[in-house]
Design a protein around this motif. Structure first.
Motif, PDB file in Angstrom:
ATOM      1  N   ASP A  75       0.387  48.903  11.380  1.00 58.06           N
ATOM      2  CA  ASP A  75       0.247  48.977  10.066  1.00 58.06           C
ATOM      3  C   ASP A  75       0.735  47.854   9.313  1.00 58.06           C
ATOM      4  N   LEU A  76       1.369  46.938   9.775  1.00 56.35           N
ATOM      5  CA  LEU A  76       1.857  45.674   9.163  1.00 56.35           C
ATOM      6  C   LEU A  76       0.641  44.741   9.204  1.00 56.35           C
ATOM      7  N   MET A  77      -0.107  44.772  10.216  1.00 52.73           N
ATOM      8  CA  MET A  77      -1.183  44.017  10.353  1.00 52.73           C
ATOM      9  C   MET A  77      -2.374  44.374   9.661  1.00 52.73           C
ATOM     10  N   HIS A  78      -2.376  45.833   9.257  1.00 54.23           N
ATOM     11  CA  HIS A  78      -3.496  46.036   8.029  1.00 54.23           C
ATOM     12  C   HIS A  78      -2.708  45.684   6.876  1.00 54.23           C
ATOM     13  N   ASP A  79      -1.620  46.111   6.603  1.00 59.04           N
ATOM     14  CA  ASP A  79      -1.026  45.998   5.352  1.00 59.04           C
ATOM     15  C   ASP A  79      -1.036  44.548   4.636  1.00 59.04           C
ATOM     16  N   VAL A  80      -0.755  43.479   5.439  1.00 53.34           N
ATOM     17  CA  VAL A  80      -0.723  42.297   5.146  1.00 53.34           C
ATOM     18  C   VAL A  80      -2.264  41.704   4.517  1.00 53.34           C
ATOM     19  N   LEU A  81      -3.066  42.096   5.470  1.00 57.15           N
ATOM     20  CA  LEU A  81      -4.470  42.010   5.149  1.00 57.15           C
ATOM     21  C   LEU A  81      -4.923  42.483   3.675  1.00 57.15           C
ATOM     22  N   LYS A  82      -4.297  43.672   3.488  1.00 51.77           N
ATOM     23  CA  LYS A  82      -4.694  44.556   2.269  1.00 51.77           C
ATOM     24  C   LYS A  82      -4.220  43.788   1.247  1.00 51.77           C
ATOM     25  N   VAL A  83      -2.705  43.360   1.222  1.00 53.22           N
ATOM     26  CA  VAL A  83      -2.010  42.874   0.085  1.00 53.22           C
ATOM     27  C   VAL A  83      -2.741  41.459  -0.267  1.00 53.22           C
ATOM     28  N   ALA A  84      -3.257  40.716   0.816  1.00 51.57           N
ATOM     29  CA  ALA A  84      -3.631  39.652   0.306  1.00 51.57           C
ATOM     30  C   ALA A  84      -4.902  39.618  -0.323  1.00 51.57           C
ATOM     31  N   GLU A  85      -5.903  40.699   0.025  1.00 54.31           N
ATOM     32  CA  GLU A  85      -6.979  41.028  -0.530  1.00 54.31           C
ATOM     33  C   GLU A  85      -6.752  41.492  -2.006  1.00 54.31           C
ATOM     34  N   GLU A  86      -5.857  42.277  -2.338  1.00 55.10           N
ATOM     35  CA  GLU A  86      -5.315  42.713  -3.690  1.00 55.10           C
ATOM     36  C   GLU A  86      -5.166  41.428  -4.314  1.00 55.10           C
ATOM     37  N   PHE A  87      -4.310  40.555  -3.859  1.00 59.27           N
ATOM     38  CA  PHE A  87      -4.057  39.328  -4.854  1.00 59.27           C
ATOM     39  C   PHE A  87      -5.187  38.387  -5.136  1.00 59.27           C
ATOM     40  N   ILE A  88      -6.369  38.273  -4.030  1.00 61.12           N
ATOM     41  CA  ILE A  88      -7.481  37.620  -4.760  1.00 61.12           C
ATOM     42  C   ILE A  88      -8.445  38.294  -5.423  1.00 61.12           C
ATOM     43  N   GLN A  89      -8.199  39.562  -5.547  1.00 60.55           N
ATOM     44  CA  GLN A  89      -9.034  40.217  -6.505  1.00 60.55           C
ATOM     45  C   GLN A  89      -8.365  40.532  -7.892  1.00 60.55           C
ATOM     46  N   LEU A  90      -7.452  39.769  -8.117  1.00 61.09           N
ATOM     47  CA  LEU A  90      -6.669  40.163  -9.473  1.00 61.09           C
ATOM     48  C   LEU A  90      -7.402  39.184 -10.501  1.00 61.09           C
ATOM     49  N   PRO A  91      -7.485  39.811 -11.737  1.00 58.30           N
ATOM     50  CA  PRO A  91      -8.099  38.893 -12.604  1.00 58.30           C
ATOM     51  C   PRO A  91      -7.571  37.382 -12.674  1.00 58.30           C
ATOM     52  N   VAL A  92      -8.357  36.492 -13.325  1.00 62.89           N
ATOM     53  CA  VAL A  92      -8.073  35.097 -12.886  1.00 62.89           C
ATOM     54  C   VAL A  92      -6.798  34.897 -13.650  1.00 62.89           C
ATOM     55  N   GLU A  93      -6.492  35.337 -14.837  1.00 63.58           N
ATOM     56  CA  GLU A  93      -5.325  34.793 -15.470  1.00 63.58           C
ATOM     57  C   GLU A  93      -4.092  35.378 -14.658  1.00 63.58           C
ATOM     58  N   ASP A  94      -4.105  36.246 -13.911  1.00 64.70           N
ATOM     59  CA  ASP A  94      -3.068  36.712 -13.147  1.00 64.70           C
ATOM     60  C   ASP A  94      -2.453  35.672 -11.960  1.00 64.70           C
ATOM     61  N   LYS A  95      -3.749  34.841 -11.537  1.00 66.49           N
ATOM     62  CA  LYS A  95      -3.476  33.912 -10.455  1.00 66.49           C
ATOM     63  C   LYS A  95      -3.342  32.594 -11.212  1.00 66.49           C
ATOM     64  N   ALA A  96      -3.474  32.330 -12.174  1.00 67.29           N
ATOM     65  CA  ALA A  96      -3.693  30.829 -12.820  1.00 67.29           C
ATOM     66  C   ALA A  96      -2.311  29.999 -12.280  1.00 67.29           C
TER      67      ALA A  96
END
Length: 338
Positions: A75-96
């Motif tokens: 579950d951690l192997m999957h969760d870490v990928l999911k959280v990473a994908e959630e980060f890159i999908q954030l609006p541009v201003e949230d990653k700036a």
């Protein structure tokens, strides 16, 4: 931020700045090879000597192996990928706040490899995070998504422990003293989150070009989407994902320490036209000041050193330039055997 390929919408054609010269292109999408890198069951093999021998053979023949039954929860192997994908999908201003063109910045979101210095870009965005000691860096990490620091922190600690265990098994195979890879030799731990968006024409570009890693050991969570290829006998072998498995490879530093007994394998990342791919690479590095050289135990007596000593920071600076220019990274450190 406008350089991030993952932030561009509705790309119908590969931009000219991403099109590789014909001799460097991957060509048509590669059909998975009938060959494969070794698969090693870490905890299912109760014979430690046999386990060490299998790891050593994989590192000698390929520089790569896939690792199953490694102890990190599925579950951690999957969760870490999911959280990473959630980060890159954030609006541009949230990653700036994390985007930077400065390679010296420790916590850094960037595109390709060295965007401003490259003649051609690669179809990848990356988030790089320092991880050890965790308490020194976690407050600098993204806190959006809300679970990011908790999930990535747990994963970072566990994958570092696994990496050090693998290094100790390799130490044993090389016949080095207990604790050889502890301390400054494995001081730095980095995580790289790699994001490969769908590409309109995967035959024209690459996610990452042919290269070998500079560090000691890399442990890759490549998820369920294929894309990693390993070069063996001048043939590119597609590394097919095994559920809940890691891909492990040794780096140039370990090749030097082993005095050439082990090899750092060339590899690359191809793209696909249909789905985004996310991977997480864990890198164990020496401290910047550490003097890299063949282990004394391997050259005392009748052994002949194949490489001259060099500071790791010097090597990293040359590695970046040599890799960008297509030159072998260890060539300048080889000793003549004439």
């Amino acid at each position: 931020m406008d350089k991030l390929i993952s932030s561009k919408q509705n790309i119908q054609h590969v931009p000219e700045s991403y099109i590789l010269p014909p001799e460097r292109r991957p060509g048509k999408v590669v059909i998975p090879s009938s060959k494969c890198i070794p698969v090693i069951d870490l905890r299912g093999n109760t014979d430690r000597q046999e386990l060490v021998q299998r790891i050593m053979k994989a590192c000698q023949d390929f520089g790569f192996f896939e690792l199953t039954n490694h102890g990190i929860p599925e579950d951690l192997m999957h969760d870490v990928l999911k959280v990473a994908e959630e980060f890159i999908q954030l609006p541009v201003e949230d990653k700036a706040n994390f985007y930077s063109d400065d390679p010296a910045k420790k916590c850094r979101l960037y595109s390709s490899i060295d965007h401003d210095q490259e003649k051609v870009h690669f179809w990848r965005d990356s988030l790089r995070l320092p991880c050890h000691p965790l308490e020194d860096f976690v407050e600098e990490w993204p806190n959006n998504p809300a679970r990011f620091r908790e999930v990535i922190g747990d994963y970072a600690v566990r994958v570092r422990e696994l990496s050090l265990l693998l290094l100790d098994l390799i130490r044993e195979g090389l016949g080095l003293e207990s604790g050889y890879f502890e301390g400054d030799l494995s001081k730095t731990h980095m995580l790289n989150f790699n994001f490969y968006p769908p590409c309109p024409d995967p035959s024209l570009t690459l996610g990452l070009p042919k290269h070998s890693d500079p560090n000691l050991i890399t442990v890759l969570n490549q998820g369920a989407i294929p894309g990693l290829q390993v070069l063996k006998d001048r043939e590119w072998i597609a590394v097919e994902p095994i559920p809940n498995a890691f891909v492990v490879n040794i780096g140039h530093t370990l090749q030097v320490i082993s005095n050439g007994m082990l090899r750092s394998g060339d590899h690359r990342a191809v793209t696909n036209a249909f789905v985004a791919r996310t991977t997480i690479a864990s890198f164990i590095h020496p401290s910047s000041e550490y003097q890299i050289q063949p282990a004394n135990e391997l050259i005392n007596g009748c052994g002949i050193p194949l490489y001259r000593p060099f500071p790791y920071l010097e090597f990293i600076r040359n590695y970046i330039k040599d890799t960008r220019d297509g030159n072998p990274a260890l060539k300048r450190y080889e000793l003549s055997q004439a």
